[in-house]
Design a protein around this motif. Structure first.
Motif, mmCIF file in Angstrom:
data_model
loop_
_atom_site.group_PDB
_atom_site.id
_atom_site.type_symbol
_atom_site.label_atom_id
_atom_site.label_comp_id
_atom_site.label_asym_id
_atom_site.label_seq_id
_atom_site.Cartn_x
_atom_site.Cartn_y
_atom_site.Cartn_z
ATOM 1 N N THR A 110 -22.077 -21.650 5.977
ATOM 2 C CA THR A 110 -22.175 -22.293 4.674
ATOM 3 C C THR A 110 -23.643 -22.492 4.320
ATOM 4 O O THR A 110 -24.405 -23.086 5.076
ATOM 5 C CB THR A 110 -21.448 -23.648 4.672
ATOM 6 N N TYR A 111 -24.011 -21.948 3.166
ATOM 7 C CA TYR A 111 -25.380 -22.082 2.662
ATOM 8 C C TYR A 111 -25.297 -22.349 1.174
ATOM 9 O O TYR A 111 -24.634 -21.616 0.444
ATOM 10 C CB TYR A 111 -26.194 -20.805 2.948
ATOM 11 N N SER A 112 -25.930 -23.409 0.736
ATOM 12 C CA SER A 112 -25.978 -23.787 -0.667
ATOM 13 C C SER A 112 -24.581 -23.978 -1.255
ATOM 14 O O SER A 112 -24.308 -23.604 -2.377
ATOM 15 C CB SER A 112 -26.757 -22.732 -1.461
ATOM 16 N N GLY A 113 -23.682 -24.527 -0.435
ATOM 17 C CA GLY A 113 -22.336 -24.828 -0.891
ATOM 18 C C GLY A 113 -21.404 -23.638 -0.935
ATOM 19 O O GLY A 113 -20.275 -23.746 -1.405
ATOM 20 N N ILE A 114 -21.848 -22.503 -0.442
ATOM 21 C CA ILE A 114 -21.030 -21.284 -0.464
ATOM 22 C C ILE A 114 -20.813 -20.822 0.968
ATOM 23 O O ILE A 114 -21.726 -20.826 1.791
ATOM 24 C CB ILE A 114 -21.716 -20.172 -1.280
ATOM 25 N N SER A 115 -19.588 -20.431 1.272
ATOM 26 C CA SER A 115 -19.256 -19.929 2.595
ATOM 27 C C SER A 115 -19.503 -18.414 2.630
ATOM 28 O O SER A 115 -18.796 -17.651 1.978
ATOM 29 C CB SER A 115 -17.796 -20.238 2.911
ATOM 30 N N LYS A 138 -28.594 -8.843 2.194
ATOM 31 C CA LYS A 138 -27.501 -9.587 1.605
ATOM 32 C C LYS A 138 -26.701 -8.688 0.677
ATOM 33 O O LYS A 138 -27.244 -7.775 0.062
ATOM 34 C CB LYS A 138 -27.964 -10.844 0.866
ATOM 35 N N GLU A 139 -25.396 -8.939 0.669
ATOM 36 C CA GLU A 139 -24.471 -8.247 -0.213
ATOM 37 C C GLU A 139 -23.620 -9.327 -0.863
ATOM 38 O O GLU A 139 -23.794 -10.507 -0.576
ATOM 39 C CB GLU A 139 -23.595 -7.275 0.588
ATOM 40 N N VAL A 140 -22.694 -8.948 -1.691
ATOM 41 C CA VAL A 140 -21.845 -9.927 -2.353
ATOM 42 C C VAL A 140 -21.006 -10.645 -1.305
ATOM 43 O O VAL A 140 -20.156 -10.053 -0.666
ATOM 44 C CB VAL A 140 -20.937 -9.256 -3.402
ATOM 45 N N GLY A 141 -21.297 -11.928 -1.100
ATOM 46 C CA GLY A 141 -20.546 -12.757 -0.170
ATOM 47 C C GLY A 141 -20.836 -12.501 1.292
ATOM 48 O O GLY A 141 -20.163 -13.051 2.153
ATOM 49 N N VAL A 142 -21.821 -11.661 1.604
ATOM 50 C CA VAL A 142 -22.103 -11.288 2.996
ATOM 51 C C VAL A 142 -23.596 -11.403 3.270
ATOM 52 O O VAL A 142 -24.414 -10.947 2.482
ATOM 53 C CB VAL A 142 -21.648 -9.838 3.298
ATOM 54 N N MET A 143 -23.933 -12.031 4.406
ATOM 55 C CA MET A 143 -25.307 -12.047 4.894
ATOM 56 C C MET A 143 -25.372 -11.229 6.175
ATOM 57 O O MET A 143 -24.610 -11.479 7.105
ATOM 58 C CB MET A 143 -25.754 -13.479 5.229
ATOM 59 N N TRP A 144 -26.250 -10.249 6.201
ATOM 60 C CA TRP A 144 -26.482 -9.471 7.410
ATOM 61 C C TRP A 144 -27.627 -10.160 8.167
ATOM 62 O O TRP A 144 -28.665 -10.439 7.598
ATOM 63 C CB TRP A 144 -26.870 -8.039 7.066
ATOM 64 N N VAL A 145 -27.403 -10.430 9.439
ATOM 65 C CA VAL A 145 -28.385 -11.167 10.241
ATOM 66 C C VAL A 145 -28.784 -10.339 11.458
ATOM 67 O O VAL A 145 -28.066 -9.440 11.891
ATOM 68 C CB VAL A 145 -27.835 -12.541 10.690
ATOM 69 N N GLU A 146 -29.950 -10.720 12.013
ATOM 70 C CA GLU A 146 -30.383 -10.161 13.282
ATOM 71 C C GLU A 146 -31.118 -11.247 14.037
ATOM 72 O O GLU A 146 -31.598 -12.219 13.474
ATOM 73 C CB GLU A 146 -31.257 -8.925 13.104
ATOM 74 N N ALA A 147 -31.177 -11.088 15.363
ATOM 75 C CA ALA A 147 -31.822 -12.089 16.210
ATOM 76 C C ALA A 147 -33.307 -12.135 15.907
ATOM 77 O O ALA A 147 -33.946 -11.130 15.623
ATOM 78 C CB ALA A 147 -31.580 -11.764 17.671
ATOM 79 N N GLN A 148 -33.865 -13.369 15.984
ATOM 80 C CA GLN A 148 -35.307 -13.513 15.743
ATOM 81 C C GLN A 148 -36.100 -13.279 16.978
ATOM 82 O O GLN A 148 -35.765 -13.486 18.053
ATOM 83 C CB GLN A 148 -35.608 -14.923 15.229
#
Length: 150
Positions: free
Chosen positions: A115-120, A140-150
Protein backbone atom coordinates in the motif's frame (compact mmCIF):
# COMPACT_ATOMS: atom_id res chain seq x y z
CA UNK A 1 -19.09 46.10 -41.57
CA UNK A 2 -18.04 48.52 -44.29
CA UNK A 3 -14.63 48.87 -42.60
CA UNK A 4 -14.14 45.08 -42.74
CA UNK A 5 -15.15 44.93 -46.41
CA UNK A 6 -12.80 47.80 -47.31
CA UNK A 7 -9.97 45.95 -45.57
CA UNK A 8 -10.95 42.41 -46.58
CA UNK A 9 -7.38 41.15 -47.09
CA UNK A 10 -6.28 42.28 -43.64
CA UNK A 11 -9.48 40.93 -42.06
CA UNK A 12 -8.88 37.51 -43.62
CA UNK A 13 -5.27 37.44 -42.45
CA UNK A 14 -6.29 38.36 -38.88
CA UNK A 15 -9.01 35.67 -38.86
CA UNK A 16 -6.47 33.17 -40.21
CA UNK A 17 -3.97 33.93 -37.47
CA UNK A 18 -6.72 33.69 -34.83
CA UNK A 19 -7.81 30.30 -36.19
CA UNK A 20 -4.20 29.06 -36.09
CA UNK A 21 -3.75 30.30 -32.51
CA UNK A 22 -6.93 28.54 -31.40
CA UNK A 23 -5.90 25.31 -33.16
CA UNK A 24 -2.42 25.24 -31.66
CA UNK A 25 -2.88 26.83 -28.22
CA UNK A 26 -6.38 25.72 -27.26
CA UNK A 27 -6.93 22.48 -29.18
CA UNK A 28 -3.29 21.34 -29.24
CA UNK A 29 -3.40 20.28 -32.90
CA UNK A 30 -6.00 17.62 -32.07
CA UNK A 31 -8.23 18.60 -34.99
CA UNK A 32 -6.79 19.86 -38.22
CA UNK A 33 -9.89 21.69 -39.43
CA UNK A 34 -8.93 25.06 -37.94
CA UNK A 35 -5.35 24.57 -39.14
CA UNK A 36 -6.50 24.16 -42.74
CA UNK A 37 -9.01 26.99 -42.46
CA UNK A 38 -6.50 29.32 -40.78
CA UNK A 39 -3.85 28.67 -43.41
CA UNK A 40 -6.43 29.14 -46.15
CA UNK A 41 -7.60 32.47 -44.72
CA UNK A 42 -4.00 33.61 -44.36
CA UNK A 43 -3.06 32.60 -47.94
CA UNK A 44 -6.19 34.19 -49.40
CA UNK A 45 -5.57 37.41 -47.48
CA UNK A 46 -1.97 37.52 -48.69
CA UNK A 47 -3.01 36.89 -52.30
CA UNK A 48 -5.57 39.71 -52.04
CA UNK A 49 -3.00 41.97 -50.42
CA UNK A 50 -0.58 41.42 -53.33
CA UNK A 51 -3.44 41.90 -55.86
CA UNK A 52 -3.30 38.32 -57.11
CA UNK A 53 -7.03 37.99 -56.28
CA UNK A 54 -9.87 40.51 -56.34
CA UNK A 55 -10.83 41.87 -52.92
CA UNK A 56 -14.44 40.71 -53.01
CA UNK A 57 -16.41 38.54 -50.66
CA UNK A 58 -17.26 36.04 -53.40
CA UNK A 59 -13.60 35.65 -54.35
CA UNK A 60 -12.68 35.19 -50.69
CA UNK A 61 -15.34 32.50 -50.23
CA UNK A 62 -14.34 30.50 -53.32
CA UNK A 63 -10.63 30.90 -52.69
CA UNK A 64 -10.96 29.68 -49.09
CA UNK A 65 -13.09 26.74 -50.18
CA UNK A 66 -10.56 25.64 -52.78
CA UNK A 67 -7.44 26.28 -50.68
CA UNK A 68 -8.91 24.62 -47.56
CA UNK A 69 -9.84 21.53 -49.59
CA UNK A 70 -6.41 21.41 -51.25
CA UNK A 71 -4.60 21.75 -47.92
CA UNK A 72 -6.77 19.04 -46.37
CA UNK A 73 -6.05 16.65 -49.24
CA UNK A 74 -2.30 17.37 -49.19
CA UNK A 75 -1.64 17.50 -45.45
CA UNK A 76 -4.16 15.14 -43.83
CA UNK A 77 -2.13 11.91 -43.97
CA UNK A 78 1.28 13.41 -43.04
CA UNK A 79 -0.24 15.26 -40.08
CA UNK A 80 -2.17 12.16 -38.98
CA UNK A 81 1.04 10.11 -39.07
CA UNK A 82 2.81 12.81 -37.06
CA UNK A 83 0.07 12.60 -34.41
CA UNK A 84 0.37 8.82 -34.12
CA UNK A 85 4.09 8.81 -33.32
CA UNK A 86 4.73 7.78 -29.73
CA UNK A 87 7.69 8.56 -27.53
CA UNK A 88 8.89 5.33 -25.93
CA UNK A 89 11.14 6.84 -23.27
CA UNK A 90 10.01 6.17 -19.73
CA UNK A 91 9.06 9.08 -17.54
CA UNK A 92 10.84 9.37 -14.21
CA UNK A 93 8.54 10.14 -11.31
CA UNK A 94 8.50 10.02 -7.54
CA UNK A 95 7.91 6.25 -7.74
CA UNK A 96 11.42 5.78 -9.13
CA UNK A 97 12.98 6.88 -5.85
CA UNK A 98 10.60 4.90 -3.61
CA UNK A 99 12.24 2.23 -1.43
CA UNK A 100 10.79 0.05 1.34
CA UNK A 101 11.20 -3.28 3.13
CA UNK A 102 9.19 -6.25 1.87
CA UNK A 103 6.58 -7.67 4.22
CA UNK A 104 6.26 -10.91 2.22
CA UNK A 105 7.99 -12.75 -0.62
CA UNK A 106 7.83 -11.23 -4.13
CA UNK A 107 8.20 -12.90 -7.52
CA UNK A 108 7.10 -12.22 -11.09
CA UNK A 109 3.49 -13.38 -10.51
CA UNK A 110 2.35 -10.26 -8.62
CA UNK A 111 0.66 -12.04 -5.71
CA UNK A 112 2.12 -9.64 -3.12
CA UNK A 113 0.74 -6.14 -2.58
CA UNK A 114 2.13 -2.96 -1.06
CA UNK A 115 0.00 0.00 0.00
CA UNK A 116 1.39 3.34 -1.13
CA UNK A 117 -0.51 6.62 -1.08
CA UNK A 118 -3.74 4.83 -0.19
CA UNK A 119 -3.56 2.47 -3.16
CA UNK A 120 -2.82 -1.24 -2.99
CA UNK A 121 -0.13 -1.96 -5.62
CA UNK A 122 0.83 -5.42 -6.87
CA UNK A 123 4.54 -6.06 -6.47
CA UNK A 124 6.53 -7.95 -9.09
CA UNK A 125 10.21 -8.73 -9.46
CA UNK A 126 12.25 -10.40 -12.18
CA UNK A 127 14.18 -12.29 -9.50
CA UNK A 128 12.45 -13.80 -6.42
CA UNK A 129 12.90 -11.67 -3.29
CA UNK A 130 12.34 -12.76 0.30
CA UNK A 131 10.58 -11.10 3.22
CA UNK A 132 12.63 -8.35 4.91
CA UNK A 133 14.59 -7.41 1.76
CA UNK A 134 15.00 -3.70 1.17
CA UNK A 135 13.79 -2.93 -2.36
CA UNK A 136 13.43 0.03 -4.67
CA UNK A 137 10.87 0.62 -7.41
CA UNK A 138 12.51 0.39 -10.84
CA UNK A 139 9.47 0.35 -13.12
CA UNK A 140 5.78 1.03 -12.83
CA UNK A 141 2.76 -0.10 -14.79
CA UNK A 142 -0.96 0.31 -14.19
CA UNK A 143 -1.47 -1.03 -10.67
CA UNK A 144 1.94 -2.74 -10.61
CA UNK A 145 5.31 -1.76 -9.14
CA UNK A 146 8.35 -3.66 -10.36
CA UNK A 147 10.99 -3.82 -7.62
CA UNK A 148 14.55 -5.01 -7.21
CA UNK A 149 16.82 -5.45 -4.21
CA UNK A 150 18.87 -2.42 -3.19
Amino acid sequence: MEFLMNNLAETLMILGVLALIIEVAVLGMSTFILLFLGLSLLFTGLMMNFSLLDSTLTTALWSNTIVTTALALLLWKPLKRMQEQRDSTEVKSDFAELSFVLESDVDDQGLTTHTYSGISWKLKSEHPLTTGTKVKVVKKEVGVMWVEAQ
